[in-house]
Design a protein around this motif. Structure first.
Motif, PDB file in Angstrom:
ATOM      1  N   LEU A   1       1.118   5.257   6.677  1.00 40.98           N
ATOM      2  CA  LEU A   1       0.163   5.083   5.593  1.00 40.98           C
ATOM      3  C   LEU A   1      -0.150   6.429   4.965  1.00 40.98           C
ATOM      4  O   LEU A   1      -0.224   7.448   5.654  1.00 40.98           O
ATOM      5  CB  LEU A   1      -1.123   4.456   6.121  1.00 40.98           C
ATOM      6  N   PHE A   2      -0.326   6.429   3.644  1.00 40.59           N
ATOM      7  CA  PHE A   2      -0.616   7.673   2.924  1.00 40.59           C
ATOM      8  C   PHE A   2      -1.968   7.565   2.227  1.00 40.59           C
ATOM      9  O   PHE A   2      -2.285   6.538   1.628  1.00 40.59           O
ATOM     10  CB  PHE A   2       0.465   7.967   1.887  1.00 40.59           C
ATOM     11  N   GLU A   3      -2.756   8.629   2.349  1.00 45.65           N
ATOM     12  CA  GLU A   3      -4.042   8.716   1.660  1.00 45.65           C
ATOM     13  C   GLU A   3      -4.094   9.994   0.841  1.00 45.65           C
ATOM     14  O   GLU A   3      -3.653  11.045   1.308  1.00 45.65           O
ATOM     15  CB  GLU A   3      -5.192   8.689   2.672  1.00 45.65           C
ATOM     16  N   PRO A   4      -4.633   9.925  -0.407  1.00 53.45           N
ATOM     17  CA  PRO A   4      -5.245   8.754  -1.040  1.00 53.45           C
ATOM     18  C   PRO A   4      -4.198   7.701  -1.395  1.00 53.45           C
ATOM     19  O   PRO A   4      -3.070   8.029  -1.709  1.00 53.45           O
ATOM     20  CB  PRO A   4      -5.883   9.334  -2.297  1.00 53.45           C
ATOM     21  N   GLY A   5      -4.603   6.444  -1.283  1.00 51.54           N
ATOM     22  CA  GLY A   5      -3.660   5.360  -1.491  1.00 51.54           C
ATOM     23  C   GLY A   5      -4.134   4.382  -2.539  1.00 51.54           C
ATOM     24  O   GLY A   5      -5.197   4.540  -3.140  1.00 51.54           O
TER      25      GLY A   5
ATOM     26  N   ASN B   1       0.064  12.420  -5.181  1.00 53.21           N
ATOM     27  CA  ASN B   1       0.482  13.522  -4.318  1.00 53.21           C
ATOM     28  C   ASN B   1       0.527  14.858  -5.043  1.00 53.21           C
ATOM     29  O   ASN B   1      -0.148  15.804  -4.661  1.00 53.21           O
ATOM     30  CB  ASN B   1       1.817  13.215  -3.631  1.00 53.21           C
ATOM     31  N   VAL B   2       1.287  14.913  -6.129  1.00 59.16           N
ATOM     32  CA  VAL B   2       1.440  16.180  -6.837  1.00 59.16           C
ATOM     33  C   VAL B   2       0.116  16.648  -7.425  1.00 59.16           C
ATOM     34  O   VAL B   2      -0.300  17.803  -7.229  1.00 59.16           O
ATOM     35  CB  VAL B   2       2.514  16.063  -7.932  1.00 59.16           C
TER      36      VAL B   2
ATOM     37  N   VAL C   1       0.864  -1.188   0.000  1.00 59.33           N
ATOM     38  CA  VAL C   1       0.000   0.000   0.000  1.00 59.33           C
ATOM     39  C   VAL C   1       0.895   1.230   0.000  1.00 59.33           C
ATOM     40  O   VAL C   1       2.087   1.154   0.314  1.00 59.33           O
ATOM     41  CB  VAL C   1      -0.933   0.020   1.226  1.00 59.33           C
ATOM     42  N   ASN C   2       0.321   2.367  -0.331  1.00 58.00           N
ATOM     43  CA  ASN C   2       1.105   3.601  -0.366  1.00 58.00           C
ATOM     44  C   ASN C   2       1.479   4.055   1.041  1.00 58.00           C
ATOM     45  O   ASN C   2       0.676   3.983   1.980  1.00 58.00           O
ATOM     46  CB  ASN C   2       0.336   4.715  -1.054  1.00 58.00           C
ATOM     47  N   VAL C   3       2.725   4.516   1.171  1.00 55.20           N
ATOM     48  CA  VAL C   3       3.206   5.075   2.431  1.00 55.20           C
ATOM     49  C   VAL C   3       3.983   6.352   2.144  1.00 55.20           C
ATOM     50  O   VAL C   3       4.485   6.568   1.041  1.00 55.20           O
ATOM     51  CB  VAL C   3       4.114   4.085   3.199  1.00 55.20           C
TER      52      VAL C   3
ATOM     53  N   ILE D   1      -1.704   8.546  10.038  1.00 58.24           N
ATOM     54  CA  ILE D   1      -1.859   8.532   8.588  1.00 58.24           C
ATOM     55  C   ILE D   1      -1.452   9.898   8.050  1.00 58.24           C
ATOM     56  O   ILE D   1      -1.838  10.932   8.610  1.00 58.24           O
ATOM     57  CB  ILE D   1      -3.311   8.226   8.171  1.00 58.24           C
ATOM     58  N   VAL D   2      -0.666   9.906   6.991  1.00 58.72           N
ATOM     59  CA  VAL D   2      -0.327  11.155   6.305  1.00 58.72           C
ATOM     60  C   VAL D   2      -1.296  11.319   5.143  1.00 58.72           C
ATOM     61  O   VAL D   2      -1.444  10.409   4.321  1.00 58.72           O
ATOM     62  CB  VAL D   2       1.126  11.138   5.789  1.00 58.72           C
ATOM     63  N   ARG D   3      -1.948  12.469   5.097  1.00 55.66           N
ATOM     64  CA  ARG D   3      -2.900  12.745   4.032  1.00 55.66           C
ATOM     65  C   ARG D   3      -2.335  13.810   3.113  1.00 55.66           C
ATOM     66  O   ARG D   3      -1.395  14.527   3.475  1.00 55.66           O
ATOM     67  CB  ARG D   3      -4.249  13.163   4.610  1.00 55.66           C
ATOM     68  N   VAL D   4      -2.923  13.917   1.943  1.00 52.85           N
ATOM     69  CA  VAL D   4      -2.365  14.814   0.944  1.00 52.85           C
ATOM     70  C   VAL D   4      -2.285  16.245   1.449  1.00 52.85           C
ATOM     71  O   VAL D   4      -1.345  16.978   1.138  1.00 52.85           O
ATOM     72  CB  VAL D   4      -3.171  14.721  -0.375  1.00 52.85           C
ATOM     73  N   GLU D   5      -3.254  16.673   2.273  1.00 48.97           N
ATOM     74  CA  GLU D   5      -3.213  18.049   2.783  1.00 48.97           C
ATOM     75  C   GLU D   5      -2.026  18.279   3.713  1.00 48.97           C
ATOM     76  O   GLU D   5      -1.586  19.428   3.899  1.00 48.97           O
ATOM     77  CB  GLU D   5      -4.516  18.400   3.497  1.00 48.97           C
TER      78      GLU D   5
END
Length: 304
Positions: A264-268, A211-212, A171-173, A187-191
């Motif tokens: 964990l990164f969202e959106p993932g 992310n970008v 999964v994305n991290v 959790i790290v979120r895009v914001e």
């Protein structure tokens, strides 16, 4: 033996290679066990066939031309391949353990493949292992055309060309240094990436989109400190404190010796890693063991 349609003979290339290596026709003649006039004749014939001078002859010495240095790179590569084939044939004739060729993304050379190779050597499964590092598309081609026996890749793959077994799910991290503020988050979120310097992968990869492009959708122009074009190139920059990176949990496991952290990164998204080989190829017991070791090592590291 003549190269088709060129007038160039394999023996001429062999002589040319040894003259370059030794620096003289006299030493090349001793090494190859032929007379010096025979060496000179082969060089002249090769020059006639290729259409340009390979050596400048000055006061009894032979200085390779620029064209000769360009040619010798290809010749050396070709003879290295022939030497490998010769070794494979001898191994088959003597029932010796053959070598194994594995293709994989570069990061797997940091932890996973060293663990696998160590186990293979301990069990004396193969005489040696050749590792080819490439992107996923190149990896598929290496297996398809026989340059690699097996490979580590991820779905989707062309099931018309390959057989495979699943070995890990990712999964994305978000990847960052140990003292980074993200260590306090679950959790790290895009914001959370707003005002963060990014070590970002090339736009062709999906992680870039997550992310970008998400930041731009929110109206924030990302601060891209470094852009890289292959998995595995981000760890050093993140370790140096230049920025944070978005990768996946399987790749991030390979970075453990850097002392980095992940969340964990969202959106993932989910990724499924596999070991693949040519469709219809029956893996011998040694190759089956290699596949099993890759799966075992991935699971032991919690990559699944």
């Amino acid at each position: 033996m003549e190269l088709s349609g060129t007038g160039i003979k394999l023996r001429q290339l062999q002589v040319f290679r040894e003259v370059i290596r030794t620096g003289s026709e006299r030493l090349a003649s001793k090494l190859l066990g032929v007379t010096q006039p025979a060496i000179s004749q082969n060089i002249r014939q090769l020059e006639e066939a290729v259409g340009f001078a390979l050596f400048v002859r000055e006061k009894g010495k032979m200085r390779p031309t620029d064209q000769a240095w360009e040619l010798v790179r290809s010749v050396e590569s070709a003879f290295t391949g022939l030497d490998r084939i010769r070794g494979e044939i001898e191994g088959i004739k003597s029932s010796d353990r053959r070598s194994l060729s594995i293709a994989a993304p570069g990061p797997f050379c940091l932890r996973l493949l060293p663990e696998v190779v160590k186990a293979l050597r301990r069990e004396r499964v193969f005489h040696g292992v050749r590792v080819r590092s490439a992107n996923y598309q190149e990896i598929a081609e290496m297996v398809h055309d026989g340059r690699s026996d097996i490979a580590i890749s991820r779905l989707p793959i062309d099931v018309r060309r390959f057989d495979y077994v699943p070995v890990a799910k990712a999964v994305n991290v978000c990847l960052f240094g140990k003292d980074h503020r993200f260590s306090k988050l679950d959790i790290v979120r895009v914001e959370d990436l707003v005002d963060e310097a990014l070590v970002d992968i090339d736009p062709q990869f999906s992680a870039h989109q997550m992310n970008v492009n998400a930041l731009r959708f929110m109206g924030n122009e990302p601060d891209i400190a470094v852009e890289y074009d292959a998995h595995g190139h981000d760890a050093g920059f993140v370790s140096a404190g230049i920025g944070v990176s978005i990768t996946n949990s399987v790749i991030a496991t390979e970075y453990r010796h850097f002392g980095l952290q992940t969340r964990l990164f969202e959106p993932g998204a989910s990724y499924h890693y596999v070991v693949l080989w040519q469709r219809g190829r029956a893996l011998n017991p040694s190759m089956q063991r290699a596949v099993q070791l890759i799966s075992d090592c991935m699971q032991a590291e919690g990559r699944d």
